[in-house]
Enzyme design. Structure first.
Site, mmCIF file in Angstrom:
data_model
loop_
_atom_site.group_PDB
_atom_site.id
_atom_site.type_symbol
_atom_site.label_atom_id
_atom_site.label_comp_id
_atom_site.label_asym_id
_atom_site.label_seq_id
_atom_site.Cartn_x
_atom_site.Cartn_y
_atom_site.Cartn_z
ATOM 1 N N LYS A 155 0.819 -1.210 0.000
ATOM 2 C CA LYS A 155 0.000 0.000 0.000
ATOM 3 C C LYS A 155 0.860 1.271 0.000
ATOM 4 O O LYS A 155 0.608 2.193 -0.778
ATOM 5 C CB LYS A 155 -0.922 -0.013 1.224
ATOM 6 C CG LYS A 155 -1.997 -1.092 1.137
ATOM 7 C CD LYS A 155 -2.802 -1.211 2.395
ATOM 8 C CE LYS A 155 -2.087 -1.887 3.537
ATOM 9 N NZ LYS A 155 -1.669 -3.277 3.312
ATOM 10 N N ILE A 156 1.881 1.314 0.870
ATOM 11 C CA ILE A 156 2.677 2.538 1.008
ATOM 12 C C ILE A 156 3.667 2.681 -0.149
ATOM 13 O O ILE A 156 3.804 3.759 -0.748
ATOM 14 C CB ILE A 156 3.412 2.553 2.373
ATOM 15 C CG1 ILE A 156 2.372 2.574 3.503
ATOM 16 C CG2 ILE A 156 4.357 3.739 2.477
ATOM 17 C CD1 ILE A 156 2.927 2.305 4.893
ATOM 18 N N ASP A 175 9.453 -6.562 -5.542
ATOM 19 C CA ASP A 175 8.541 -7.156 -4.561
ATOM 20 C C ASP A 175 8.423 -8.636 -4.924
ATOM 21 O O ASP A 175 8.236 -8.968 -6.095
ATOM 22 C CB ASP A 175 7.149 -6.485 -4.640
ATOM 23 C CG ASP A 175 6.289 -6.782 -3.406
ATOM 24 O OD1 ASP A 175 5.847 -5.831 -2.741
ATOM 25 O OD2 ASP A 175 6.061 -7.981 -3.106
ATOM 26 N N PRO A 208 7.602 -4.920 5.186
ATOM 27 C CA PRO A 208 7.497 -5.179 6.626
ATOM 28 C C PRO A 208 8.808 -5.773 7.140
ATOM 29 O O PRO A 208 9.625 -6.250 6.346
ATOM 30 C CB PRO A 208 6.367 -6.207 6.723
ATOM 31 C CG PRO A 208 6.138 -6.725 5.361
ATOM 32 C CD PRO A 208 6.835 -5.862 4.376
ATOM 33 N N SER A 235 10.096 2.424 7.077
ATOM 34 C CA SER A 235 9.357 1.183 7.363
ATOM 35 C C SER A 235 9.652 0.612 8.741
ATOM 36 O O SER A 235 8.851 0.770 9.654
ATOM 37 C CB SER A 235 9.619 0.159 6.271
ATOM 38 O OG SER A 235 8.878 0.547 5.126
ATOM 39 N N ARG A 236 10.771 -0.050 8.888
ATOM 40 C CA ARG A 236 11.194 -0.556 10.196
ATOM 41 C C ARG A 236 12.716 -0.466 10.252
ATOM 42 O O ARG A 236 13.401 -0.798 9.282
ATOM 43 C CB ARG A 236 10.752 -2.013 10.412
ATOM 44 C CG ARG A 236 9.277 -2.186 10.754
ATOM 45 C CD ARG A 236 8.909 -1.605 12.135
ATOM 46 N NE ARG A 236 7.492 -1.753 12.433
ATOM 47 C CZ ARG A 236 6.563 -0.837 12.202
ATOM 48 N NH1 ARG A 236 6.881 0.328 11.657
ATOM 49 N NH2 ARG A 236 5.296 -1.053 12.516
ATOM 50 N N ASP A 260 13.078 7.440 9.283
ATOM 51 C CA ASP A 260 11.987 7.727 10.214
ATOM 52 C C ASP A 260 11.928 6.617 11.266
ATOM 53 O O ASP A 260 11.134 6.677 12.199
ATOM 54 C CB ASP A 260 10.645 7.811 9.472
ATOM 55 C CG ASP A 260 9.511 8.235 10.404
ATOM 56 O OD1 ASP A 260 9.668 9.272 11.079
ATOM 57 O OD2 ASP A 260 8.482 7.530 10.464
ATOM 58 N N GLU A 265 15.276 1.991 18.160
ATOM 59 C CA GLU A 265 14.503 3.200 18.484
ATOM 60 C C GLU A 265 13.713 3.096 19.789
ATOM 61 O O GLU A 265 13.362 4.098 20.395
ATOM 62 C CB GLU A 265 13.537 3.542 17.346
ATOM 63 C CG GLU A 265 12.391 2.562 17.176
ATOM 64 C CD GLU A 265 11.470 2.939 16.009
ATOM 65 O OE1 GLU A 265 11.964 3.159 14.904
ATOM 66 O OE2 GLU A 265 10.250 3.008 16.234
ATOM 67 N N HIS A 297 9.945 8.401 14.008
ATOM 68 C CA HIS A 297 8.793 7.540 13.710
ATOM 69 C C HIS A 297 7.489 8.349 13.650
ATOM 70 O O HIS A 297 6.516 8.045 14.328
ATOM 71 C CB HIS A 297 8.680 6.412 14.743
ATOM 72 C CG HIS A 297 8.057 5.170 14.171
ATOM 73 N ND1 HIS A 297 8.531 3.911 14.411
ATOM 74 C CD2 HIS A 297 6.999 4.997 13.340
ATOM 75 C CE1 HIS A 297 7.783 3.021 13.778
ATOM 76 N NE2 HIS A 297 6.839 3.671 13.108
#
Ligand code: NAD
Length: 340
Positions: A155-156, A175, A208, A235-236, A260, A265, A297
């Site tokens: 989606k993002i 992907d 993810p 993302s992560r 971000d 974190e 974040h």
């Protein structure tokens, strides 16, 4: 019983959850503590817990929650790497999330970071506030005509890819589950990870965090990238091996890094630690590079996203207490449910 303990609460969470649940009879207990095996006891008397990205729903924690009578873990975020889903399933607990509160919020933040980093906006702004109007050291590059690599076209990633196409960039994507129809409509080229790494001037991560994607950006990957590349991660944190990133930044090959999210974190991002000592040497080192831009974040932090997160969370908590079906696409684990 419809009592939910909300862990890791910030004022904006509380405001939106209370607004979304007005008149529903839901009972909240808002805690600032993060969920872990040590804090699970604070959920005593609740039927559900509501958690966020840095809470720790590991097996031991879930067992403790289950023993207290908690049957539903409602994640108020999309990422679910913080909950042991296998353990939840074995324990008969439900786990829901908010899969798509606003992909625009997150993709737009990724692009905001890219623009700010490339055009050195934070430095320029600091300068003019110091009455220094010189332009030395502020040269960026046109995005138009350059190549962007989007890793993960969910989606993002799709929104980010479409925005960058709008800038006139060539957009490559990788992907494992590609969507050729979407790519054809937006003139986006799927390719393999190596080609994406070697041909892109901008690389943005939108996958993810899973065992497969952990440290997907490491020394070998960084070595493949074009000199001057701008790397964006909203993302992560653990998608990137931070030590390898610091090595590449020290070597001067990277044009810039916009983050971000950060591997370590937890306990730092989302908190006001001003006036204290930063104990994380890697984060401290990252903060010394002029070409590293970090936000804590906040990619999700728009009014629209917060309202949607609260709406979906409240609907699922209500459904849980009444034994009704959860909202479609929000269920990670369907536990034992009461009948309506
Ligand atoms: P999504 O599930 O819609 O899309 C993820 C995509 O990644 C899928 O298409 C999947 O096939 C792909 N993928 C999986 N493994 C991959 C791999 N090894 N290489 C390339 N692609 C791979 O998820 P989304 O809504 O687009 O969100 C992506 C991530 O963004 C979330 O998992 C979350 O960690 C992060 N996120 C961050 C914030 C923030 O505030 N910073 C907010 C929301 C989400």
């Amino acid at each position: 019983m419809n009592r939910t303990v909300v862990f890791d609460t910030k004022p904006y969470d509380r405001e939106q959850l209370e607004l979304a649940s007005k008149g529903s009879g839901m009972e909240w207990q808002f805690l600032e503590s993060r969920l872990s095996v040590d804090t699970a006891v604070m959920a005593g008397g609740a039927s559900a817990v509501c958690i966020f990205v840095n809470d720790h729903g590991d097996r031991a924690c879930l067992e403790a929650l289950k023993a207290l009578g908690v049957g539903h873990i409602a994640l108020r975020c999309a990422g679910f790497n913080g909950v042991d889903l296998i353990a939840a399933k074995e324990l008969g607990m439900s786990v829901t999330r908010v899969p798509a509160y606003s992909p625009y919020a997150v993709a737009e933040h990724a692009v905001a970071l890219l623009l700010a980093l490339n055009r050195k906006i934070p430095r320029a702004n600091n300068r003019v506030h110091d009455l220094n109007f010189s332009l030395n050291g502020l040269v960026g590059f046109d995005l138009h005509g350059k190549t962007a690599g989007i890793v993960g076209t969910g989606k993002i990633g799709r929104i980010a890819a479409q925005i960058l196409r709008g800038f006139g960039m060539r957009v490559l994507a990788y992907d494992p589950f590609p969507s050729p129809e979407w790519a054809a409509v937006h003139d986006i080229e799927y390719t393999d990870p190596r080609t994406l790494a070697t041909e892109s001037e901008v690389i943005s991560l939108h996958t993810p965090l899973t065992p497969e994607t952990h440290h997907m950006i490491r020394e070998e990957t960084l070595a493949l990238m074009k000199p001057g590349v701008i790397l964006v991660n909203v993302s992560r944190g653990a998608l990137i091996d931070t030590r390898a990133l610091i090595g590449a930044l020290k070597g001067g090959r990277l044009g810039g890094v916009a983050l971000d999210v950060y591997e370590e974190e937890e306990g730092v991002f989302f908190e006001d630690l001003s006036g204290t000592i930063l104990h994380d040497d890697d984060l401290a080192r990252l903060l010394t590079f002029p070409n590293v831009l970090i936000t804590a974040h906040q990619a999700f932090l728009t009014k629209e996203a917060l309202a949607e997160i609260a709406r979906v969370t409240v609907e699922n908590l209500n459904a849980s207490s009444k034994g009704l079906p959860f909202l479609p696409d929000t269920v990670l684990v369907e536990g034992a449910r009461q009948s309506p």
